[in-house]
Design a protein around this motif. Structure first.
Motif, PDB file in Angstrom:
ATOM      1  N   PRO A  82     -11.248  10.499   3.358  1.00 15.83           N
ATOM      2  CA  PRO A  82     -12.131  11.666   3.259  1.00 15.83           C
ATOM      3  C   PRO A  82     -11.531  12.860   4.010  1.00 15.83           C
ATOM      4  N   LEU A  83     -11.618  14.053   3.407  1.00 19.77           N
ATOM      5  CA  LEU A  83     -11.068  15.254   4.018  1.00 19.77           C
ATOM      6  C   LEU A  83     -11.716  15.480   5.387  1.00 19.77           C
ATOM      7  N   GLY A  84     -10.888  15.769   6.372  1.00 20.30           N
ATOM      8  CA  GLY A  84     -11.382  16.005   7.726  1.00 20.30           C
ATOM      9  C   GLY A  84     -11.383  14.778   8.612  1.00 20.30           C
ATOM     10  N   ASP A  85     -11.177  13.593   8.037  1.00 22.14           N
ATOM     11  CA  ASP A  85     -11.125  12.378   8.857  1.00 22.14           C
ATOM     12  C   ASP A  85      -9.849  12.432   9.701  1.00 22.14           C
ATOM     13  N   PRO A  86      -9.968  12.248  11.007  1.00 21.99           N
ATOM     14  CA  PRO A  86      -8.792  12.317  11.880  1.00 21.99           C
ATOM     15  C   PRO A  86      -7.699  11.299  11.541  1.00 21.99           C
ATOM     16  N   VAL A  87      -8.018  10.261  10.816  1.00 21.43           N
ATOM     17  CA  VAL A  87      -6.996   9.272  10.463  1.00 21.43           C
ATOM     18  C   VAL A  87      -5.908   9.902   9.582  1.00 21.43           C
ATOM     19  N   ALA A  88      -6.228  10.977   8.860  1.00 17.67           N
ATOM     20  CA  ALA A  88      -5.213  11.654   8.040  1.00 17.67           C
ATOM     21  C   ALA A  88      -4.106  12.209   8.934  1.00 17.67           C
ATOM     22  N   SER A  89      -4.477  12.859  10.015  1.00 14.73           N
ATOM     23  CA  SER A  89      -3.475  13.382  10.963  1.00 14.73           C
ATOM     24  C   SER A  89      -2.695  12.247  11.603  1.00 14.73           C
ATOM     25  N   THR A  90      -3.376  11.176  11.929  1.00 16.67           N
ATOM     26  CA  THR A  90      -2.715  10.010  12.515  1.00 16.67           C
ATOM     27  C   THR A  90      -1.658   9.466  11.558  1.00 16.67           C
ATOM     28  N   SER A 124      -3.818  17.269   1.801  1.00 20.04           N
ATOM     29  CA  SER A 124      -3.543  18.470   2.592  1.00 20.04           C
ATOM     30  C   SER A 124      -4.283  19.658   1.974  1.00 20.04           C
ATOM     31  N   ASP A 125      -5.319  19.366   1.202  1.00 17.00           N
ATOM     32  CA  ASP A 125      -6.118  20.434   0.599  1.00 17.00           C
ATOM     33  C   ASP A 125      -6.907  21.165   1.670  1.00 17.00           C
ATOM     34  N   ARG A 126      -7.343  22.367   1.331  1.00 13.68           N
ATOM     35  CA  ARG A 126      -8.034  23.219   2.295  1.00 13.68           C
ATOM     36  C   ARG A 126      -9.545  23.027   2.284  1.00 13.68           C
ATOM     37  N   SER A 127     -10.053  22.425   1.210  1.00 10.77           N
ATOM     38  CA  SER A 127     -11.498  22.196   1.142  1.00 10.77           C
ATOM     39  C   SER A 127     -11.769  20.897   0.389  1.00 10.77           C
ATOM     40  N   GLU A 128     -12.958  20.359   0.627  1.00 12.26           N
ATOM     41  CA  GLU A 128     -13.336  19.132  -0.064  1.00 12.26           C
ATOM     42  C   GLU A 128     -13.423  19.368  -1.571  1.00 12.26           C
ATOM     43  N   GLN A 129     -13.894  20.551  -1.982  1.00 14.43           N
ATOM     44  CA  GLN A 129     -13.994  20.862  -3.405  1.00 14.43           C
ATOM     45  C   GLN A 129     -12.610  20.875  -4.067  1.00 14.43           C
ATOM     46  N   GLU A 130     -11.615  21.463  -3.395  1.00 15.80           N
ATOM     47  CA  GLU A 130     -10.249  21.469  -3.926  1.00 15.80           C
ATOM     48  C   GLU A 130      -9.725  20.048  -4.068  1.00 15.80           C
ATOM     49  N   ILE A 184       0.858  -1.186   0.000  1.00 17.61           N
ATOM     50  CA  ILE A 184       0.000   0.000   0.000  1.00 17.61           C
ATOM     51  C   ILE A 184       0.892   1.233   0.000  1.00 17.61           C
ATOM     52  N   GLY A 185       0.540   2.192  -0.848  1.00 13.27           N
ATOM     53  CA  GLY A 185       1.248   3.466  -0.888  1.00 13.27           C
ATOM     54  C   GLY A 185       0.355   4.564  -0.353  1.00 13.27           C
ATOM     55  N   TYR A 186       0.823   5.274   0.653  1.00 13.18           N
ATOM     56  CA  TYR A 186       0.102   6.446   1.161  1.00 13.18           C
ATOM     57  C   TYR A 186       0.684   7.669   0.469  1.00 13.18           C
ATOM     58  N   TYR A 187      -0.166   8.366  -0.284  1.00 13.38           N
ATOM     59  CA  TYR A 187       0.277   9.525  -1.047  1.00 13.38           C
ATOM     60  C   TYR A 187      -0.208  10.799  -0.358  1.00 13.38           C
ATOM     61  N   PHE A 188       0.722  11.532   0.222  1.00 12.52           N
ATOM     62  CA  PHE A 188       0.444  12.786   0.900  1.00 12.52           C
ATOM     63  C   PHE A 188       0.692  13.912  -0.094  1.00 12.52           C
ATOM     64  N   SER A 189      -0.366  14.677  -0.393  1.00 16.26           N
ATOM     65  CA  SER A 189      -0.280  15.640  -1.478  1.00 16.26           C
ATOM     66  C   SER A 189      -1.397  16.669  -1.347  1.00 16.26           C
ATOM     67  N   ALA A 190      -1.365  17.703  -2.205  1.00 12.56           N
ATOM     68  CA  ALA A 190      -2.427  18.711  -2.250  1.00 12.56           C
ATOM     69  C   ALA A 190      -2.403  19.413  -3.605  1.00 12.56           C
ATOM     70  N   HIS A 191      -3.551  19.921  -4.006  1.00 16.91           N
ATOM     71  CA  HIS A 191      -3.666  20.572  -5.319  1.00 16.91           C
ATOM     72  C   HIS A 191      -2.837  21.849  -5.407  1.00 16.91           C
ATOM     73  N   TRP A 192      -2.609  22.538  -4.311  1.00 15.69           N
ATOM     74  CA  TRP A 192      -1.916  23.828  -4.305  1.00 15.69           C
ATOM     75  C   TRP A 192      -0.391  23.696  -4.330  1.00 15.69           C
ATOM     76  N   CYS A 193       0.100  22.487  -4.275  1.00 15.79           N
ATOM     77  CA  CYS A 193       1.541  22.208  -4.178  1.00 15.79           C
ATOM     78  C   CYS A 193       2.124  21.946  -5.573  1.00 15.79           C
ATOM     79  N   PRO A 194       2.957  22.867  -6.115  1.00 12.61           N
ATOM     80  CA  PRO A 194       3.508  22.656  -7.460  1.00 12.61           C
ATOM     81  C   PRO A 194       4.277  21.336  -7.635  1.00 12.61           C
ATOM     82  N   PRO A 195       5.155  20.919  -6.692  1.00  9.45           N
ATOM     83  CA  PRO A 195       5.828  19.630  -6.888  1.00  9.45           C
ATOM     84  C   PRO A 195       4.838  18.454  -6.909  1.00  9.45           C
ATOM     85  N   CYS A 196       3.742  18.586  -6.150  1.00  8.04           N
ATOM     86  CA  CYS A 196       2.716  17.541  -6.146  1.00  8.04           C
ATOM     87  C   CYS A 196       2.060  17.450  -7.528  1.00  8.04           C
TER      88      CYS A 196
END
Length: 144
Positions: free
Chosen positions: A91-99, A69-75, A29-41
């Motif tokens: 899902p965005l906001g799920d505490p498991v992301a922080s974990t 690491s997006d700021r909104s579900e729409q992003e 399993i690969g966990y991909y930590f990323s966000a739309h606002w991040c140019p390298p991502c």
């Protein structure tokens, strides 16, 4: 996978699937930590999508889970539709992301952490593996 026990994962379509169902018969399993606002991502995500599709086409026992690491579900949803492969997301906001970020000491994005099904870390530098070796790195990951 204990951290995902009882959790729901989101598909690119927006449908929710249990983590147990999504990861059934997956060895790596690969966990991909990323966000739309991040140019390298945004540069790496299409490379990862091609990598993922090639492994899927060859029935590799592999799955990716996007940790946004997006700021909104729409992003997040827009980013997934625009550039992502057909993998799953926390899902965005799920505490498991922080974990997961804490568990794998993720301090910057993009980060691609590769683990065995039981959660044992194979590599914290999956991004470099994908960029340097392409799909051939899966064989190394699966043998560990």
């Amino acid at each position: 996978m204990n951290v995902l026990a009882g959790k729901m994962l989101m598909q690119k379509s927006g449908n929710l699937v249990s983590a147990e169902q999504a990861l059934a018969n997956k060895q790596v399993i690969g966990y991909y930590f990323s966000a739309h606002w991040c140019p390298p991502c945004k540069q790496f995500t299409p490379v990862l999508a091609d990598f993922y599709q090639e492994l899927k086409d060859n029935d590799a026992p592999f799955e990716i889970i996007f940790v946004s690491s997006d700021r909104s579900e729409q992003e997040m949803k827009s980013y997934m539709q625009e550039l992502h492969g057909d993998w799953y997301a926390i899902p965005l906001g799920d505490p498991v992301a922080s974990t997961l970020k804490k568990t794998f000491s993720v301090t910057g994005i993009p980060a691609f952490i590769i683990v065995k099904r039981d959660g044992t870390v194979i590599t914290t530098n999956g991004r470099a593996d994908v960029q340097m070796k392409g799909p051939a790195c899966f064989t190394t990951w699966a043998s560990q």
